[in-house]
Each structure stands twice: as structure tokens, then as C-alpha cells.
Design a protein around this motif. Structure first.
Motif, PDB file in Angstrom:
ATOM      1  N   SER A 119       0.843  -1.205   0.000  1.00 45.60           N
ATOM      2  CA  SER A 119       0.000   0.000   0.000  1.00 45.60           C
ATOM      3  C   SER A 119       0.874   1.248   0.000  1.00 45.60           C
ATOM      4  O   SER A 119       0.637   2.194  -0.769  1.00 45.60           O
ATOM      5  CB  SER A 119      -0.924  -0.010   1.208  1.00 45.60           C
ATOM      6  OG  SER A 119      -1.764  -1.141   1.199  1.00 45.60           O
ATOM      7  N   THR A 120       1.921   1.223   0.849  1.00 45.32           N
ATOM      8  CA  THR A 120       2.831   2.375   0.890  1.00 45.32           C
ATOM      9  C   THR A 120       3.535   2.567  -0.456  1.00 45.32           C
ATOM     10  O   THR A 120       3.607   3.683  -0.995  1.00 45.32           O
ATOM     11  CB  THR A 120       3.866   2.177   1.999  1.00 45.32           C
ATOM     12  OG1 THR A 120       3.191   1.956   3.236  1.00 45.32           O
ATOM     13  CG2 THR A 120       4.766   3.405   2.105  1.00 45.32           C
ATOM     14  N   LYS A 121       4.071   1.436  -0.995  1.00 43.52           N
ATOM     15  CA  LYS A 121       4.764   1.534  -2.286  1.00 43.52           C
ATOM     16  C   LYS A 121       3.811   1.932  -3.406  1.00 43.52           C
ATOM     17  O   LYS A 121       4.197   2.658  -4.320  1.00 43.52           O
ATOM     18  CB  LYS A 121       5.432   0.199  -2.616  1.00 43.52           C
ATOM     19  CG  LYS A 121       6.618  -0.114  -1.727  1.00 43.52           C
ATOM     20  CD  LYS A 121       7.295  -1.408  -2.156  1.00 43.52           C
ATOM     21  CE  LYS A 121       8.527  -1.691  -1.296  1.00 43.52           C
ATOM     22  NZ  LYS A 121       9.202  -2.952  -1.698  1.00 43.52           N
ATOM     23  N   SER A 122       2.586   1.440  -3.317  1.00 39.08           N
ATOM     24  CA  SER A 122       1.606   1.816  -4.337  1.00 39.08           C
ATOM     25  C   SER A 122       1.337   3.314  -4.294  1.00 39.08           C
ATOM     26  O   SER A 122       1.277   3.981  -5.324  1.00 39.08           O
ATOM     27  CB  SER A 122       0.317   1.030  -4.132  1.00 39.08           C
ATOM     28  OG  SER A 122      -0.661   1.421  -5.064  1.00 39.08           O
ATOM     29  N   ARG A 123       1.207   3.841  -3.086  1.00 35.84           N
ATOM     30  CA  ARG A 123       1.000   5.289  -2.979  1.00 35.84           C
ATOM     31  C   ARG A 123       2.219   6.044  -3.490  1.00 35.84           C
ATOM     32  O   ARG A 123       2.082   7.047  -4.206  1.00 35.84           O
ATOM     33  CB  ARG A 123       0.708   5.649  -1.511  1.00 35.84           C
ATOM     34  CG  ARG A 123      -0.664   5.215  -1.030  1.00 35.84           C
ATOM     35  CD  ARG A 123      -1.008   5.904   0.276  1.00 35.84           C
ATOM     36  NE  ARG A 123      -0.056   5.574   1.331  1.00 35.84           N
ATOM     37  CZ  ARG A 123      -0.184   4.538   2.155  1.00 35.84           C
ATOM     38  NH1 ARG A 123      -1.226   3.719   2.035  1.00 35.84           N
ATOM     39  NH2 ARG A 123       0.715   4.305   3.093  1.00 35.84           N
ATOM     40  N   GLN A 124       3.410   5.533  -3.088  1.00 35.02           N
ATOM     41  CA  GLN A 124       4.622   6.196  -3.586  1.00 35.02           C
ATOM     42  C   GLN A 124       4.723   6.117  -5.102  1.00 35.02           C
ATOM     43  O   GLN A 124       5.105   7.082  -5.763  1.00 35.02           O
ATOM     44  CB  GLN A 124       5.853   5.547  -2.951  1.00 35.02           C
ATOM     45  CG  GLN A 124       5.968   5.785  -1.447  1.00 35.02           C
ATOM     46  CD  GLN A 124       7.154   5.051  -0.846  1.00 35.02           C
ATOM     47  OE1 GLN A 124       7.838   4.291  -1.528  1.00 35.02           O
ATOM     48  NE2 GLN A 124       7.396   5.268   0.435  1.00 35.02           N
ATOM     49  N   TRP A 125       4.357   4.937  -5.657  1.00 38.56           N
ATOM     50  CA  TRP A 125       4.427   4.777  -7.107  1.00 38.56           C
ATOM     51  C   TRP A 125       3.450   5.718  -7.797  1.00 38.56           C
ATOM     52  O   TRP A 125       3.767   6.318  -8.822  1.00 38.56           O
ATOM     53  CB  TRP A 125       4.105   3.333  -7.467  1.00 38.56           C
ATOM     54  CG  TRP A 125       4.206   3.068  -8.938  1.00 38.56           C
ATOM     55  CD1 TRP A 125       5.313   2.803  -9.669  1.00 38.56           C
ATOM     56  CD2 TRP A 125       3.111   3.061  -9.861  1.00 38.56           C
ATOM     57  NE1 TRP A 125       5.003   2.626 -10.989  1.00 38.56           N
ATOM     58  CE2 TRP A 125       3.652   2.774 -11.137  1.00 38.56           C
ATOM     59  CE3 TRP A 125       1.740   3.258  -9.745  1.00 38.56           C
ATOM     60  CZ2 TRP A 125       2.855   2.687 -12.280  1.00 38.56           C
ATOM     61  CZ3 TRP A 125       0.950   3.166 -10.887  1.00 38.56           C
ATOM     62  CH2 TRP A 125       1.507   2.887 -12.131  1.00 38.56           C
ATOM     63  N   VAL A 126       2.249   5.826  -7.215  1.00 37.31           N
ATOM     64  CA  VAL A 126       1.262   6.748  -7.795  1.00 37.31           C
ATOM     65  C   VAL A 126       1.785   8.179  -7.733  1.00 37.31           C
ATOM     66  O   VAL A 126       1.667   8.954  -8.696  1.00 37.31           O
ATOM     67  CB  VAL A 126      -0.082   6.612  -7.063  1.00 37.31           C
ATOM     68  CG1 VAL A 126      -1.039   7.712  -7.496  1.00 37.31           C
ATOM     69  CG2 VAL A 126      -0.698   5.242  -7.323  1.00 37.31           C
ATOM     70  N   GLU A 127       2.409   8.525  -6.587  1.00 38.12           N
ATOM     71  CA  GLU A 127       2.960   9.874  -6.465  1.00 38.12           C
ATOM     72  C   GLU A 127       4.093  10.089  -7.463  1.00 38.12           C
ATOM     73  O   GLU A 127       4.166  11.136  -8.123  1.00 38.12           O
ATOM     74  CB  GLU A 127       3.461  10.094  -5.036  1.00 38.12           C
ATOM     75  CG  GLU A 127       2.349  10.120  -3.988  1.00 38.12           C
ATOM     76  CD  GLU A 127       2.893  10.229  -2.567  1.00 38.12           C
ATOM     77  OE1 GLU A 127       4.141  10.208  -2.441  1.00 38.12           O
ATOM     78  OE2 GLU A 127       2.092  10.325  -1.625  1.00 38.12           O
ATOM     79  N   LYS A 128       4.994   9.057  -7.577  1.00 36.45           N
ATOM     80  CA  LYS A 128       6.087   9.196  -8.544  1.00 36.45           C
ATOM     81  C   LYS A 128       5.572   9.265  -9.968  1.00 36.45           C
ATOM     82  O   LYS A 128       6.090  10.007 -10.795  1.00 36.45           O
ATOM     83  CB  LYS A 128       7.057   8.015  -8.401  1.00 36.45           C
ATOM     84  CG  LYS A 128       7.895   8.062  -7.137  1.00 36.45           C
ATOM     85  CD  LYS A 128       8.871   6.897  -7.092  1.00 36.45           C
ATOM     86  CE  LYS A 128       9.740   6.952  -5.842  1.00 36.45           C
ATOM     87  NZ  LYS A 128      10.690   5.800  -5.777  1.00 36.45           N
ATOM     88  N   GLU A 129       4.541   8.458 -10.243  1.00 34.68           N
ATOM     89  CA  GLU A 129       3.958   8.495 -11.586  1.00 34.68           C
ATOM     90  C   GLU A 129       3.386   9.868 -11.886  1.00 34.68           C
ATOM     91  O   GLU A 129       3.532  10.403 -12.994  1.00 34.68           O
ATOM     92  CB  GLU A 129       2.863   7.431 -11.691  1.00 34.68           C
ATOM     93  CG  GLU A 129       2.247   7.301 -13.069  1.00 34.68           C
ATOM     94  CD  GLU A 129       3.207   6.755 -14.088  1.00 34.68           C
ATOM     95  OE1 GLU A 129       2.958   6.959 -15.291  1.00 34.68           O
ATOM     96  OE2 GLU A 129       4.214   6.136 -13.689  1.00 34.68           O
TER      97      GLU A 129
END
Length: 467
Positions: A119-129
């Protein structure tokens, strides 16, 4: 006779029967006694049957009971063994169940941690995207802005070069008009200092004339000025179908401090000069300027830049089979443009500048401050790659070698410099006037690392003094 025979037969038959009867009579009492005994025995057995069968059933019953006891004992033993095995299996199952529960709790904890991490990485990935998308949009916008600026710069450069050509034409006309006036014995216009010496009235009259001249110039439209310049250029430019009148070259003047002069005395393939380092970054624009003096009827190769992929990435290539005074300007073989350098055939010092930009593939050729050739759509959008071999005086057929004497340069070179941008006409004019190099030169003769063959270095105070 016959009766006698019959009587004899009857007598023999009766004789045979009589002995049988006598036997029967003798054995009959014995038979009666045997039958009576058998009957008595049978009756006695029927009167006491239980007494006769009791031992057999007792033995049979005892055998059955013993068999039942043995079977019950075997069944009990089997049941005990089964119960023991079942208890062991149950204990094993209980142990396995407890271990499974502990493992299940550990797996659940890991899954929860993994879910949290995902969940954390997904949020980070969404933010990075989102950030990358914003960066891509910014880069795309910046690229559009850069492209617009490049187009505007190319347009301005073209206009500046055009204005430089017009200015050079006007200067030439002014020089010719001044020389014609002097030849006719006419006097030049007096300066304000001379008018002041003549008197206040003369100075005032000169000022009135200047004001009137300025007003007339402001009233004239730019189109008229352009047409006038074009008419002057058309009037003084010789037609391509008519031989140009002979022109006496006045020399470069006092051109001094132009770095050492490199003299290539003959067509030996050993006469080569290496520059190092070559191009360190890809080039999307290029300016090559140098003072050149030819010693033969053909120019030869001024510069050759070769890489492993292509031995003609950048070449100013001349050979004895070309039209005298012509040179091939090559960028990324086989594309080239043929340029005419006929003014260099007089054996005097001349300043040349060859300029190219990948924006619209435009190029310009300046000789002695004058724009003599221009064009476009030459290697548009191309990049000259870095990491190659750069030499002067020879044309490379492989990296750093395989020279041909028919392509060798014979003459002198001085003040050579290369820029990774398109020089402006004013900068070209300053170079041709002997002024300092414009900023940003990436290669000069100070980068010479090897001088081969019969090439000589000469240190001349001014170009006119060089041998």
C-alpha cells in the motif's frame, strides 16, 4: 426213448433243487439270531441317544468356546493396538495443528506487513507516476519552447546573415565610391571640425542638411531600402553566364597574433596534423573558421573527422579531380554540399568561415567577411557524434589513417578555430579583421598534439610576414 430222456431231466432238476433247500434250512437259524441281535442293538441305541452323543458335543462346545476366547483376545489386542495408534495419530495431529496455527499467525502477520508495504509503495508509485507525468509534460512544454526558440533563432540568424551580406555589399559600394571619387579628384564631405573652423554659418548649414537627410531616411520605407540594396547587389554582382571582371585582392591588412602558422609544403601522405581531444559532445551546430593560403591550383582537404561507424562524419574535402577552387562540405557521408572557394586560388591569405546548424539544415560560407554561399535542408536534425579522430591536411579512409596524396592540402593554415554554435556575421567580420576569437571555441591550434611528415610550424608576428 423220448420219455426216458424227459424222466432223466426231471430227476436231475429235482436233485439240484433239493440241496439248496437243505442249505437254507441249515443257515436260517443263524440269520434269525443275527437279525435279532442287530435289532436289539439298534433299539438300545435309540433308547439312549443322548448318552451316546454327549461327549462329542462337549468337545465341540469346548472347542468353540476356546476359539471364541482366542478370537476375543485377538480382537481386544487389535483394538488396543488400534487405540494406541489412533491416540498417537491424534497427538501428532494436535501437534501439527498447533504448529499450523503458529505458522498461520506468522503468515498472517507477514501478509499484513506486505499489504502495508504494498500500500505504501503503491501510494509512492502513484505519487512518482504523477511527478513523472508532470515532468514529462514540463519537458514536452520545454521542448516545444526550445523548438520555438530554435526556430526564432534560426530566423534571426538568417536575417542577421542577410543584413550582414547587405552591409558588406554597402561597404564595398562605399569603398568603390570613395575610390572613384578620389580618382576623379572630388573632395570628400567636410567634417564638423572643419566647418567650425570655416565659420558658424557653415556649421549651421551642415547641421540643417543632416536633419533634412535624416528626415528623408525616416520617410523612406524598409521595403524601398531592401529593394535599393538588392538593386545595388544585382548591379555589382556578375552574372553566372558572364565572366566576372578581374579583382585585385588587397590582402588581409595587418593581421597579427593569429597563433602559429602550419605550412604543408607538398602532397606527401605523411603531412598530417592531429588535434586532440576531438569532439567531446554531439554537435548540432558547427562553425569552422581559419586563415588559409593555397599553394596549388586545388584546395585539398582542410579538415577530416572520422569515427568507427563512418570515416566521413565531417570533412572539408578537396582533391585534384574536382573543379579548381571547389570543395565538398561533407556531414555524415554520403551527404555533402559543393562550395566554391575560387578567391583562394590567387595564392594570398584569405579568411574563410563555414557555418552549419541542424535547425532546418542551414549553412553559410563566408570569405573575407562576405557571405558568398548559403543553403538549407542539409542534414536537418542531424548530430555529429563525439569520440572520433580529427586531423588537418589529409582525408581519412579509416580512423587516423589510409591517406591519399591526391586529397592532401598544400598551403598554409593559421588562426584555425571551431565552435559548437553558429557564429553571427558580426563575429565573422571581427575574425576577418584580426580581432580576438569569439567566446566558446571548442578547438584551436593549441589542441595540436602531433605534427607529421614535412609540416612546419612558423611563428609570424603578422600573416604578411610568413614565408
Amino acid at each position: 426213448m423220448r420219455q426216458t430222456q424227459g424222466t432223466k431231466r426231471q430227476t436231475s432238476a429235482s436233485a439240484s433243487v433239493c440241496p439248496s433247500m437243505r442249505c437254507l434250512k441249515k443257515t436260517l437259524p443263524f440269520l434269525l439270531i443275527f437279525v435279532s441281535l442287530n435289532v436289539h442293538r439298534t433299539l438300545s441305541q435309540e433308547a439312549h441317544p443322548a448318552r451316546q452323543r454327549k461327549p462329542f458335543f462337549e468337545r465341540l462346545r469346548r472347542l468353540e468356546e476356546q476359539s471364541l476366547v482366542e478370537q476375543s483376545q485377538a480382537v481386544a489386542l487389535a483394538m488396543n493396538q488400534s487405540q494406541t495408534a489412533i491416540q498417537g495419530d491424534v497427538a501428532h495431529l494436535k501437534t501439527w495443528y498447533r504448529k499450523s496455527q503458529r505458522r498461520s499467525r506468522k503468515v498472517d502477520a507477514r501478509l499484513q506487513a506486505l499489504d502495508l508495504s504494498l500500500s505504501t509503495k503503491s501510494r509512492q508509485w502513484v505519487e512518482k507516476e504523477g511527478e513523472q507525468k508532470a515532468q514529462r509534460e514540463a519537458i514536452a512544454s520545454l521542448a516545444l519552447s526550445v523548438q520555438a526558440l530554435q526556430d526564432a533563432l534560426a530566423s534571426l540568424t538568417q536575417q542577421v546573415h542577410s543584413q550582414g551580406a547587405r552591409l558588406a555589399a554597402l561597404e564595398g559600394q562605399t569603398q568603390r565610391a570613395t575610390s572613384g571619387t578620389l580618382a576623379l579628384g572630388l573632395t570628400t564631405a567636410p567634417t564638423p571640425t572643419q566647418l567650425a573652423q570655416r565659420g558658424p554659418g557653415s556649421l549651421q548649414l551642415w547641421r540643417d542638411r543632416q536633419v533634412a537627410k535624416s528626415s528623408s531616411q525616416h520617410r523612406s520605407s524598409p521595403h524601398d531600402v531592401t529593394v535599393h540594396v538588392q538593386e545595388m547587389q544585382k548591379f555589382h554582382t556578375p552574372s553566372s553566364h558572364q565572366a566576372a571582371p578581374p579583382r585585385t585582392y588587397q590582402g588581409p591588412g595587418n593581421i597579427c597574433n593569429t597563433d602559429p602558422v602550419l605550412i604543408f609544403p607538398n602532397t606527401s601522405t605523411e603531412n598530417v596534423v592531429f588535434l586532440n581531444p576531438g569532439f567531446l559532445i554531439p554537435l548540432r551546430a558547427l562553425s569552422f573558421c581559419s586563415w588559409v593560403r593555397m599553394a596549388t591550383s586545388h584546395l585539398g582537404t582542410l579538415l577530416s573527422y572520422a569515427t568507427k561507424d563512418n570515416d566521413n562524419k565531417l570533412v572539408l574535402h578537396g582533391r585534384d579531380s574536382l573543379v579548381p577552387g571547389s570543395i565538398h562540405f561533407v556531414i555524415g557521408d554520403p551527404d555533402f554540399r559543393e562550395l566554391s572557394l575560387k578567391p583562394l586560388l590567387d595564392g594570398q591569405w584569405h579568411h574563410i568561415c563555414i557555418i552549419w546548424t541542424s535547425v532546418e539544415g542551414k549553412y553559410w560560407l563566408h570569405i573575407d567577411r562576405r557571405l558568398v554561399a548559403t543553403g538549407s535542408r542539409f542534414r536537418e536534425g542531424y548530430e555529429i557524434p563525439p569520440g572520433g579522430s580529427l586531423v588537418l591536411g589529409q582525408e581519412q579512409d579509416t580512423v587516423g589513417g589510409e591517406f591519399d596524396s591526391s586529397e592532401a592540402f598544400v598551403g598554409s593554415i593559421s588562426g584555425l578555430a571551431i565552435w559548437d554554435r553558429a557564429l553571427l556575421p558580426g563575429e565573422v567580420a571581427d575574425l576577418a579583421s584580426g580581432k580576438e576569437l569569439p567566446t566558446g571555441a571548442i578547438l584551436t591550434l593549441t589542441n595540436v598534439t602531433s605534427v607529421g611528415g614535412f609540416v612546419q610550424r612558423a611563428k609570424c608576428t603578422c600573416l604578411e610576414q610568413c614565408p
